[in-house]
Design a protein around this motif. Structure first.
Motif, PDB file in Angstrom:
ATOM      1  N   ARG A   1       0.835  -1.210   0.000  1.00 43.73           N
ATOM      2  CA  ARG A   1       0.000   0.000   0.000  1.00 43.73           C
ATOM      3  C   ARG A   1       0.865   1.253   0.000  1.00 43.73           C
ATOM      4  O   ARG A   1       0.625   2.201  -0.770  1.00 43.73           O
TER       5      ARG A   1
ATOM      6  N   ILE B   1      -5.180   0.118  -2.015  1.00 42.62           N
ATOM      7  CA  ILE B   1      -5.192  -1.045  -1.122  1.00 42.62           C
ATOM      8  C   ILE B   1      -5.793  -0.643   0.226  1.00 42.62           C
ATOM      9  O   ILE B   1      -5.371   0.343   0.829  1.00 42.62           O
TER      10      ILE B   1
ATOM     11  N   ASN C   1      -5.888  -2.408   3.584  1.00 41.47           N
ATOM     12  CA  ASN C   1      -5.254  -3.629   4.110  1.00 41.47           C
ATOM     13  C   ASN C   1      -5.475  -3.814   5.600  1.00 41.47           C
ATOM     14  O   ASN C   1      -5.641  -2.853   6.348  1.00 41.47           O
TER      15      ASN C   1
END
Ligand SMILES: [Zn+2]
Length: 439
Positions: A150, A163, A165
């Protein structure tokens, strides 16, 4: 003293540095869209122009002026739409038949976090090429390879989807592993694939550790062991995550676990195995997301019986008005297929569900931005938003298979794919062009 001196240096450096230049070019880009699709409303508008400057959409409509010197991208024979979302993947995990017989416990032993982070960059590009501009990545990424991915994307080192996450999956002792006492107690084998948290204090600490190391959502193994979390435990996760503005995603594999996660106020339930009519009704009532990871039955994966149950579950969720997301759990290698090709083939499940194409398209886009908690700042093609968009031939509002051939991808105003060919040069930088403070 040394530490203090370093901290002071950094502070002075931070004060003296001019703001980092944006990764996107300052030259405007103008996109001519033959058909601009709004999945939120299931409608399309012909012959629209989209102006992109400094990574964002600055104007759009049928009659907007072209800024002088703008680069024109002619997509007048294509449908332009927002990027797709996979709400459950693991980009830094790829288990394989050879050599580990698809047992990811062995993948974890064989592949270092460093190797998996590089793999994640490759998987991210494969996802982007298939039209996925957002991936919610829910753990099993070694020692925070998901955060590394990310940050590398956001700082501007490499191309990749946005992303969201989770860091390390938090669970009761053992996570999803079944280690020997020697491996667990003498070699600490469970960590960092899982973060054990068995008491209230351990839960608080585990959530904080993940947030400290870059998690943007908290992932909990609700009932992976015969000692599932209690409702009180699960409420501790929700309280601690929300204290930092994060949502909680619960892996559930039993009905008891699903009911407890619902009662505790979880944001999403991951996987659909235990989600029956009663559970779906409760989810709909409380507005909890179903991230069902509906695996299709193909020559390379799945069984007819499992697929029939999957499709019946999707139909029941849809009939009950449950909020649904497109999600895959596609963390395995199928020779001859990219990660993106494995993921888009989940269309087989959605087509079998009988949910109308325009609604599935909304699930793959609008719902995806919502379940990722991004909708207020990224996703829709809208003035002021980051310029993320894809283009396909045909009309995906009527035929979902149009999504199998994504020929154009733009991310943050930069062209990643054009005329069916990946063009990642503009994304590659030798330094953090968007600023090193992005963590
Ligand atoms: Zn998963």
């Amino acid at each position: 003293m040394k530490i203090l001196a370093c901290a002071a240096c950094l502070f002075v450096l931070a004060q003296a540095q001019p703001p980092a230049p944006p990764a996107a070019q300052s030259r405007a880009t103008v996109i001519r869209a033959g058909r601009l699709i709004d999945p939120a409303t299931g409608t399309a508008t012909a012959n629209q122009t989209i102006v992109v400057e400094n990574g964002r959409i600055t104007a759009m409509g049928a009659n907007v002026a072209t800024p002088p010197g703008a680069e024109i991208i002619d997509l007048s024979r294509l449908s332009v739409l927002p990027g797709l979302v996979d709400a459950h993947n693991h980009l830094a995990l790829t288990y394989k038949k050879d050599p580990e017989s698809d047992v990811y416990y062995l993948t974890y032993v064989l592949d270092s976090t460093a190797l998996r982070a590089i793999q994640a960059v490759s998987n991210g590009m494969q996802m982007m090429s298939a039209g996925f501009t957002v991936v919610r990545d829910l753990g099993n990424n070694g020692n925070y390879a998901d955060t590394a991915l990310r940050v590398a994307i956001e700082q501007g080192w490499v191309p990749g989807p946005t992303i969201v996450n989770s860091g390390i999956i938090i669970g009761g002792m053992g996570g999803q592993f079944s280690p020997t006492p020697e491996m667990a107690k003498d070699h600490n084998i469970v960590y960092p694939e899982y973060l054990d948290a068995d008491t209230h204090d351990e839960i608080v600490k585990a959530v904080r550790q993940n947030i400290l190391f870059g998690a943007k959502v908290i992932k909990v193994c609700v009932d992976c062991k015969p000692y599932p979390y209690t409702v009180e435990d699960l409420k501790t996760f929700v309280a601690e995550a929300s204290n930092a503005g994060l949502k909680v995603a619960g892996h559930v594999q039993t009905k008891v676990g699903a009911l407890r996660a619902i009662e505790a106020g979880f944001w999403s339930l991951e996987h659909a195995g235990p989600l029956d009519d009663e559970v779906h009704r409760l989810m709909a009532q409380k507005g909890i997301w179903r991230v069902g990871t509906e695996t299709p039955f193909t020559t390379y994966r799945g069984t007819k019986d499992a697929f029939d149950r999957t499709v019946a579950g999707m139909k029941n969720a849809w009939a009950n008005g449950v909020k649904m997301a497109f999600s895959t759990d596609a963390d395995y290698y199928i020779p001859g297929m990219t990660r993106g090709e494995v993921v888009i083939n989940f269309l087989l499940s959605w087509k079998a569900s009988g949910i109308p194409a325009k609604d599935v398209l909304k699930i793959m886009t609008t719902n995806g931005y919502e379940v990722c908690d991004l909708a207020s700042r990224r996703g829709p093609i809208k003035v002021g938003f980051p310029a993320d968009m894809i283009a396909v031939g045909g009309n995906p509002l009527e035929d979902l298979d149009a999504l199998r051939t994504v020929t154009f991808v733009m991310k943050d105003g930069l062209v990643f794919k054009r005329d069916g060919v990946m063009t990642p040069e503009k994304f590659l930088h030798a330094g953090p062009v968007n600023g090193w403070r992005i963590r």
